[in-house]
Structures are given as structure tokens and as C-alpha cells.
Design a protein around this motif. Sequence first.
Motif, PDB file in Angstrom:
ATOM      1  N   MET A  43       0.829  -1.202   0.000  1.00 30.07           N
ATOM      2  CA  MET A  43       0.000   0.000   0.000  1.00 30.07           C
ATOM      3  C   MET A  43       0.866   1.255   0.000  1.00 30.07           C
ATOM      4  N   LEU A  44       1.977   1.234   0.713  1.00 33.59           N
ATOM      5  CA  LEU A  44       2.879   2.382   0.714  1.00 33.59           C
ATOM      6  C   LEU A  44       3.493   2.592  -0.662  1.00 33.59           C
ATOM      7  N   THR A  45       3.788   1.508  -1.345  1.00 35.21           N
ATOM      8  CA  THR A  45       4.328   1.605  -2.698  1.00 35.21           C
ATOM      9  C   THR A  45       3.284   2.187  -3.647  1.00 35.21           C
ATOM     10  N   LEU A  46       2.037   1.754  -3.501  1.00 41.09           N
ATOM     11  CA  LEU A  46       0.973   2.309  -4.338  1.00 41.09           C
ATOM     12  C   LEU A  46       0.768   3.788  -4.057  1.00 41.09           C
ATOM     13  N   LEU A  47       0.802   4.173  -2.778  1.00 39.92           N
ATOM     14  CA  LEU A  47       0.644   5.585  -2.453  1.00 39.92           C
ATOM     15  C   LEU A  47       1.786   6.413  -3.015  1.00 39.92           C
ATOM     16  N   ARG A  48       2.975   5.854  -3.051  1.00 39.97           N
ATOM     17  CA  ARG A  48       4.106   6.575  -3.620  1.00 39.97           C
ATOM     18  C   ARG A  48       3.924   6.768  -5.117  1.00 39.97           C
ATOM     19  N   HIS A  49       3.406   5.767  -5.801  1.00 41.22           N
ATOM     20  CA  HIS A  49       3.199   5.868  -7.251  1.00 41.22           C
ATOM     21  C   HIS A  49       2.047   6.792  -7.605  1.00 41.22           C
ATOM     22  N   PHE A  50       1.006   6.802  -6.782  1.00 42.72           N
ATOM     23  CA  PHE A  50      -0.206   7.559  -7.103  1.00 42.72           C
ATOM     24  C   PHE A  50      -0.400   8.754  -6.174  1.00 42.72           C
ATOM     25  N   ARG A  51       0.682   9.288  -5.655  1.00 41.62           N
ATOM     26  CA  ARG A  51       0.619  10.404  -4.713  1.00 41.62           C
ATOM     27  C   ARG A  51      -0.026  11.637  -5.343  1.00 41.62           C
ATOM     28  N   THR A  52       0.338  11.983  -6.562  1.00 44.07           N
ATOM     29  CA  THR A  52      -0.188  13.182  -7.208  1.00 44.07           C
ATOM     30  C   THR A  52      -1.692  13.079  -7.410  1.00 44.07           C
ATOM     31  N   SER A  53      -2.168  11.945  -7.904  1.00 47.05           N
ATOM     32  CA  SER A  53      -3.602  11.801  -8.129  1.00 47.05           C
ATOM     33  C   SER A  53      -4.362  11.789  -6.803  1.00 47.05           C
ATOM     34  N   PHE A  54      -3.770  11.239  -5.754  1.00 46.19           N
ATOM     35  CA  PHE A  54      -4.413  11.232  -4.443  1.00 46.19           C
ATOM     36  C   PHE A  54      -4.530  12.649  -3.880  1.00 46.19           C
ATOM     37  N   ILE A  55      -3.488  13.449  -4.026  1.00 48.23           N
ATOM     38  CA  ILE A  55      -3.513  14.831  -3.540  1.00 48.23           C
ATOM     39  C   ILE A  55      -4.535  15.652  -4.326  1.00 48.23           C
ATOM     40  N   LEU A  56      -4.572  15.487  -5.653  1.00 47.78           N
ATOM     41  CA  LEU A  56      -5.559  16.207  -6.468  1.00 47.78           C
ATOM     42  C   LEU A  56      -6.984  15.793  -6.110  1.00 47.78           C
TER      43      LEU A  56
END
Length: 97
Positions: free
Chosen positions: A21-34
Amino acid sequence: MELLVLWSVSDSTGATEKGFMLTLLRHFRTSFILFLIGTGCLLAFNLSTPHVAANGSLNEPFAFIPLAWLFLGLSAVTFVVNMVRTMLGIKRQHLDC
């Protein structure tokens, strides 16, 4: 689901199931913040109280609605782009083995 199966099979990246999950959050950090900013705009619009001015005009923050759509749309686009890049990277790893 295929992403999960391919990712758990490949231990060459050093990712464990716990850190997945941490790896996924690192990859999709920009879309999560937006996505969070877009959701915040919708929340701000819903929590604001409209009022009628002395001249009879309605004062309501309508600008939050298009901003929310903009940020949510950008979030979807960056998510799809990052997902494609991640899937291509996983396929390249398996082809290099």
C-alpha cells in the motif's frame, strides 16, 4: 487484481505485501492529492452558507464547483497515466527475467 498478482510474484523490487500500500501511495501520490483538493472544494461549497446582499443579489461561492471538477478530472487523468506507466514497468520486469 492483475496488478496485485504480478506485484506479489515479483520480489525483485523489494516490495513486500505489507509495504504494497505504501508503494501504491508513492506511485499515485499526485492523483491522491488532487483528489483530496477536489473533495475539499466540494466540501467547502457545501459548508458555505449563502446569503442575500442588500441589493438583492445572491452571494454564494460558485467558483468551488468548477474547481472541484477540474481537480477531480486531473486526478482521474494522472491516475490513469500512472497506472499505465506502472503496468508497463511490471511487464518490462517480467520480460527481462
